[in-house]
Write a protein that holds these residues in place. Sequence first.
Motif: not given
Length: 298
Positions: A95-99, A169-171, A175-177, A246-251
């Motif tokens: 799990t490394v994130g989208t970037l 992204g889905l991962k 994991n936030a859930w 870090a990857e979802t600044e607009r929520i």
Amino acid sequence: MSAVRSVTVLGLGTMGAAMAARIAGAGFDVTVWNRSPERTVPLRDVARVAPSAAEAVEGADAVLTMLFDADAVRAVMATALPAMRPGAIWMQSSTVGTLASAELARRASAAGVRYVDAPMLGTKAPAQQGRLTALLAGADTDLAELEPVVRAVASKSVRIGDAAPAASGLKLAANAWIATITAGIAQSLTIADRLGVDPGLLLEALDGTAPDSPYAQLKGRAILAGGFEPQFEVAGLLKDVRLARAETERIAPELLDALERLYGETADEGAAGDDIAAVWRAFQHAAPVVAAAERRAG
Ligand SMILES: NC(=O)c1ccc[n+]([C@@H]2O[C@H](COP(=O)([O-])OP(=O)(O)OC[C@H]3O[C@@H](n4cnc5c(N)ncnc54)[C@H](OP(=O)(O)O)[C@@H]3O)[C@@H](O)[C@H]2O)c1
């Protein structure tokens, strides 16, 4: 389309070791490597153990990375990627994130290696039983070639697109859930406890109702038993919550911020290697009471 016969697994932590054993059990020719060599010992009967990541990947049809985070993947693949056979497939399941996944895909492409973004849902027991859920983003032909390998570790696959980093992204969303539901059941057990109710009755009351979930029951029972043997370590989930933040600044950040604080405090108090159910401890700070497990025992 050529069949994948040889698979190298880089990273033999909780997940990688279980996945390597499953892949070997499915009949693939498996080579493994791990930074700490002692973790290769349980696999010596079913896999070839390589002395370095670069030697491990030489000639392999597919290479699976199951390392802690993006920095670990970058460090390991700095030597392993140039040693991979051109045209081989890199199945990146850490799990490394989208970037980072997008960046790793670019590195793979520059090295002439096919990249499949393949994070996994599920913890230690599903990994040992081949019951993970594979989130997959990659080209049709690459996924078709990898399919028997994926089937060795996952009972379900979700195709998210034809290129990285959609699956990563889905991962992060999943994991936030997981972070939310685990902290949520820890909070509700604490509320029941503070209000003088046996917290076990919460799980009994929720059982089978619409707001119930098997995961909440699982983690709730672990909390009541005080057993935090790691299925999914706090350090790993904290890393994922931070990536999502870090990857979802607009929520709206409030919930992710709270989760980061709760899992961060849990890690800071020496429980980074415990199961994520240990987040329960972060709810005990304000006014310590007799732990639920002790009260039930007494
Ligand atoms: N556990 C779960 O429930 C779960 C579920 C789905 C996905 N994931 C994800 O899958 C990945 C692996 O998880 P895990 O639970 O197996 O982790 P883990 O048990 O902590 O194992 C981490 C692995 O990464 C290696 N590593 C860490 N830093 C390294 C570095 N700088 N260089 C080389 N190797 C390094 C470790 O090597 P050493 O043995 O030498 O330390 C070990 O092999 C993570 O990205 C995690 O978020 C975990």
